[in-house]
Scaffold this motif. Structure first.
Motif, PDB file in Angstrom:
ATOM      1  N   TYR A 235      11.979 -36.067   9.036  1.00  0.00           N
ATOM      2  CA  TYR A 235      13.262 -36.242   8.343  1.00  0.00           C
ATOM      3  C   TYR A 235      13.106 -37.334   7.294  1.00  0.00           C
ATOM      4  CZ  TYR A 235      15.507 -33.526  12.055  1.00  0.00           C
ATOM      5  OH  TYR A 235      15.861 -32.528  12.925  1.00  0.00           O
ATOM      6  N   ALA A 236      13.828 -37.191   6.185  1.00  0.00           N
ATOM      7  CA  ALA A 236      13.804 -38.193   5.125  1.00  0.00           C
ATOM      8  C   ALA A 236      15.176 -38.301   4.501  1.00  0.00           C
ATOM      9  CB  ALA A 236      12.769 -37.835   4.059  1.00  0.00           C
ATOM     10  N   CYS A 237      15.593 -39.519   4.180  1.00  0.00           N
ATOM     11  CA  CYS A 237      16.842 -39.746   3.465  1.00  0.00           C
ATOM     12  C   CYS A 237      16.551 -39.780   1.968  1.00  0.00           C
ATOM     13  CB  CYS A 237      17.486 -41.064   3.897  1.00  0.00           C
ATOM     14  SG  CYS A 237      18.522 -40.911   5.341  1.00  0.00           S
ATOM     15  N   VAL A 238      17.293 -38.987   1.216  1.00  0.00           N
ATOM     16  CA  VAL A 238      17.078 -38.863  -0.218  1.00  0.00           C
ATOM     17  C   VAL A 238      18.428 -38.951  -0.921  1.00  0.00           C
ATOM     18  CG1 VAL A 238      16.092 -37.445  -2.060  1.00  0.00           C
ATOM     19  CG2 VAL A 238      15.148 -37.298   0.256  1.00  0.00           C
ATOM     20  N   SER A 239      18.474 -39.667  -2.034  1.00  0.00           N
ATOM     21  CA  SER A 239      19.691 -39.691  -2.835  1.00  0.00           C
ATOM     22  C   SER A 239      20.035 -38.281  -3.291  1.00  0.00           C
ATOM     23  CB  SER A 239      19.509 -40.599  -4.050  1.00  0.00           C
ATOM     24  OG  SER A 239      20.566 -40.424  -4.968  1.00  0.00           O
ATOM     25  N   ALA A 240      21.298 -37.922  -3.222  1.00  0.00           N
ATOM     26  CA  ALA A 240      21.725 -36.585  -3.659  1.00  0.00           C
ATOM     27  C   ALA A 240      21.392 -36.355  -5.126  1.00  0.00           C
ATOM     28  CB  ALA A 240      23.228 -36.417  -3.427  1.00  0.00           C
ATOM     29  N   ARG A 241      21.260 -37.433  -5.917  1.00  0.00           N
ATOM     30  CA  ARG A 241      20.931 -37.309  -7.333  1.00  0.00           C
ATOM     31  C   ARG A 241      19.474 -36.909  -7.560  1.00  0.00           C
ATOM     32  NH1 ARG A 241      23.457 -42.251  -7.103  1.00  0.00           N
ATOM     33  NH2 ARG A 241      21.482 -43.310  -7.564  1.00  0.00           N
ATOM     34  N   LYS A 242      18.686 -36.884  -6.480  1.00  0.00           N
ATOM     35  CA  LYS A 242      17.268 -36.549  -6.609  1.00  0.00           C
ATOM     36  C   LYS A 242      16.922 -35.205  -5.970  1.00  0.00           C
ATOM     37  CE  LYS A 242      15.886 -41.426  -6.738  1.00  0.00           C
ATOM     38  NZ  LYS A 242      15.042 -42.489  -6.127  1.00  0.00           N
ATOM     39  N   LEU A 243      17.931 -34.394  -5.753  1.00  0.00           N
ATOM     40  CA  LEU A 243      17.723 -33.105  -5.102  1.00  0.00           C
ATOM     41  C   LEU A 243      18.333 -31.970  -5.916  1.00  0.00           C
ATOM     42  CD1 LEU A 243      18.648 -34.039  -1.423  1.00  0.00           C
ATOM     43  CD2 LEU A 243      16.340 -33.554  -2.271  1.00  0.00           C
ATOM     44  N   ALA A 244      17.786 -30.775  -5.723  1.00  0.00           N
ATOM     45  CA  ALA A 244      18.344 -29.555  -6.306  1.00  0.00           C
ATOM     46  C   ALA A 244      18.214 -28.446  -5.276  1.00  0.00           C
ATOM     47  CB  ALA A 244      17.609 -29.179  -7.595  1.00  0.00           C
ATOM     48  N   SER A 245      18.994 -27.406  -5.455  1.00  0.00           N
ATOM     49  CA  SER A 245      18.916 -26.262  -4.544  1.00  0.00           C
ATOM     50  C   SER A 245      17.579 -25.544  -4.705  1.00  0.00           C
ATOM     51  CB  SER A 245      20.069 -25.292  -4.819  1.00  0.00           C
ATOM     52  OG  SER A 245      21.311 -25.908  -4.554  1.00  0.00           O
ATOM     53  N   LEU A 246      17.039 -25.084  -3.601  1.00  0.00           N
ATOM     54  CA  LEU A 246      15.754 -24.386  -3.610  1.00  0.00           C
ATOM     55  C   LEU A 246      15.922 -23.013  -4.256  1.00  0.00           C
ATOM     56  CD1 LEU A 246      12.882 -24.938  -2.213  1.00  0.00           C
ATOM     57  CD2 LEU A 246      13.649 -23.252  -0.542  1.00  0.00           C
ATOM     58  N   PRO A 247      15.139 -22.688  -5.300  1.00  0.00           N
ATOM     59  CA  PRO A 247      15.202 -21.338  -5.871  1.00  0.00           C
ATOM     60  C   PRO A 247      14.900 -20.295  -4.793  1.00  0.00           C
ATOM     61  CG  PRO A 247      13.999 -22.800  -7.335  1.00  0.00           C
ATOM     62  CD  PRO A 247      14.221 -23.562  -6.053  1.00  0.00           C
ATOM     63  N   ALA A 248      15.611 -19.180  -4.837  1.00  0.00           N
ATOM     64  CA  ALA A 248      15.500 -18.175  -3.778  1.00  0.00           C
ATOM     65  C   ALA A 248      14.102 -17.581  -3.668  1.00  0.00           C
ATOM     66  CB  ALA A 248      16.536 -17.074  -4.016  1.00  0.00           C
ATOM     67  N   ASN A 249      13.359 -17.587  -4.762  1.00  0.00           N
ATOM     68  CA  ASN A 249      12.030 -16.963  -4.754  1.00  0.00           C
ATOM     69  C   ASN A 249      10.917 -17.924  -4.363  1.00  0.00           C
ATOM     70  OD1 ASN A 249      12.369 -18.435  -7.146  1.00  0.00           O
ATOM     71  ND2 ASN A 249      10.932 -17.159  -8.283  1.00  0.00           N
ATOM     72  N   LEU A 250      11.272 -19.136  -3.901  1.00  0.00           N
ATOM     73  CA  LEU A 250      10.272 -20.140  -3.584  1.00  0.00           C
ATOM     74  C   LEU A 250      10.271 -20.470  -2.102  1.00  0.00           C
ATOM     75  CD1 LEU A 250       9.249 -20.810  -6.415  1.00  0.00           C
ATOM     76  CD2 LEU A 250       9.819 -23.196  -5.993  1.00  0.00           C
ATOM     77  N   SER A 251       9.076 -20.648  -1.541  1.00  0.00           N
ATOM     78  CA  SER A 251       8.946 -21.175  -0.190  1.00  0.00           C
ATOM     79  C   SER A 251       9.065 -22.691  -0.243  1.00  0.00           C
ATOM     80  CB  SER A 251       7.588 -20.785   0.398  1.00  0.00           C
ATOM     81  OG  SER A 251       6.541 -21.450  -0.290  1.00  0.00           O
ATOM     82  N   VAL A 252       9.237 -23.319   0.930  1.00  0.00           N
ATOM     83  CA  VAL A 252       9.311 -24.782   0.941  1.00  0.00           C
ATOM     84  C   VAL A 252       7.972 -25.394   0.533  1.00  0.00           C
ATOM     85  CG1 VAL A 252      11.200 -24.997   2.594  1.00  0.00           C
ATOM     86  CG2 VAL A 252       8.849 -24.838   3.442  1.00  0.00           C
ATOM     87  N   VAL A 253       6.869 -24.729   0.854  1.00  0.00           N
ATOM     88  CA  VAL A 253       5.550 -25.241   0.461  1.00  0.00           C
ATOM     89  C   VAL A 253       5.425 -25.249  -1.056  1.00  0.00           C
ATOM     90  CG1 VAL A 253       3.073 -24.750   0.487  1.00  0.00           C
ATOM     91  CG2 VAL A 253       4.392 -24.608   2.610  1.00  0.00           C
TER      92      VAL A 253
END
Length: 322
Positions: free
Chosen positions: A104-122
């Motif tokens: 688990y990691a805490c990240v500022s919401a300003r440093k995140l974006a939604s994962l594109p549907a065609n991408l794996s987490v890797v």
């Protein structure tokens, strides 16, 4: 939770896998259940504390944050009370100042974006720092335009593999420089021309380029400038340099030389920007760029991942799965 932890600067052996407390999100933070985290040379420098200048930011005598890693992708586990853009269960990717090599990691919401549907987490974890560096260098520093000629050294590396694709997306004619084993890879990324540096010295071919993004800096600035157009832009983007100041000496020389030539020598430092992460998400969703994954390691082998990155010559990105 399980995490890769270090209590002092040093080689990869300073990392150990151990149980630590789960972080709690602040008002503007998102708690991410990490699915994957990528590592890059910057993580290696922070781990070793060399060049020593990195300690001014990350801790003089020991790392200020005991869990390394910056780029990550995963699922939102909880959000701070001021966060409205995300909710638990959302898939996200982004970057942090540290702490990504953990469950688990805490990240500022300003440093995140939604994962594109065609991408794996890797794949998504491989994107933020390296792709933003390539984007900012080519778009903001060099102002790459359609039909310009762009040369990328280290074209098969983390930044270079994204730079080849981004330059092509901008409509440039792209030349990638790499070793023999990576020629087919760089060509598959869209490079119009590929130079095998084991056989050809691009600085002595007589070809001159509008933009050179030098991710390797294996040759003196004076040699690289021979391959630069009279009013072209050279971006030095690497180089370990000395143990104290790292690449700052080369950067200083480039800035001084800029005052005596029509060629523009523009070393730069990339900064994480959510707007750029969103731009990259669009390029990923439309298939204009794709991450290249060299190797993956489980979290308990994070030290091996950083050891491999520190040795150089990675093909694309190295990712730790959690």
């Amino acid at each position: 939770m399980r995490a890769a932890v270090q209590h002092r600067y040093g080689p990869p052996s300073v990392l150990e896998s151990r149980e630590v407390g789960r972080p709690q999100p602040g008002r503007g933070d998102v708690l991410v259940q990490v699915g994957a985290a990528s590592v890059h040379p910057g993580d290696y420098f922070v781990m070793t504390g060399e060049p020593y200048m990195v300690r001014l930011v990350f801790g003089l005598r020991r790392p200020r944050h005991g869990i390394p890693g910056m780029d990550l992708a995963g699922v939102v586990a909880a959000v701070g009370r001021d966060v409205t853009a995300f909710r638990p269960g959302d898939k996200v990717f982004g970057w942090s100042s540290a702490g990504a090599l953990a469950e688990y990691a805490c990240v500022s919401a300003r440093k995140l974006a939604s994962l594109p549907a065609n991408l794996s987490v890797v794949d998504a974890a491989a994107v933020p720092t390296s792709a933003m560096t390539a984007l900012q260098a080519l778009r903001d520093i060099a102002n790459v335009r359609r039909a310009q000629t762009v040369l990328v050294t280290g074209a098969s590396g983390g930044v270079g593999s994204f730079a080849v694709q981004i330059a092509k997306a901008f409509g440039a004619e792209v030349t990638g420089v790499c070793s023999t084993r990576n020629v087919d890879l760089v060509r598959s990324l869209g490079a119009d021309h590929v130079v095998d540096y084991t056989r050809t010295d691009f600085t002595r071919t007589g070809t001159r380029y509008d933009v050179i993004l030098d991710n390797v800096e294996a040759q003196p600035l004076s040699d690289v400038r021979r391959a630069l157009a009279p009013t072209g832009t050279l971006i030095p983007n690497s180089g370990r340099g000395g143990r104290w100041l790292g690449p700052l000496g080369r950067i200083a020389r480039a800035r001084v030389l800029s005052g005596f030539t029509r060629q523009q020598l523009k070393p730069f430092t990339s900064f994480g920007k959510r707007e750029d992460l969103l731009t990259l998400a669009d390029l990923l969703a439309t298939g204009q760029i794709r991450p290249v994954i060299d190797r993956t390691y489980p979290l308990d082998e994070a030290a091996d991942a950083l050891r491999y990155v520190g040795a150089g010559h990675t093909r694309g990105k190295v990712v730790v799965t959690v």
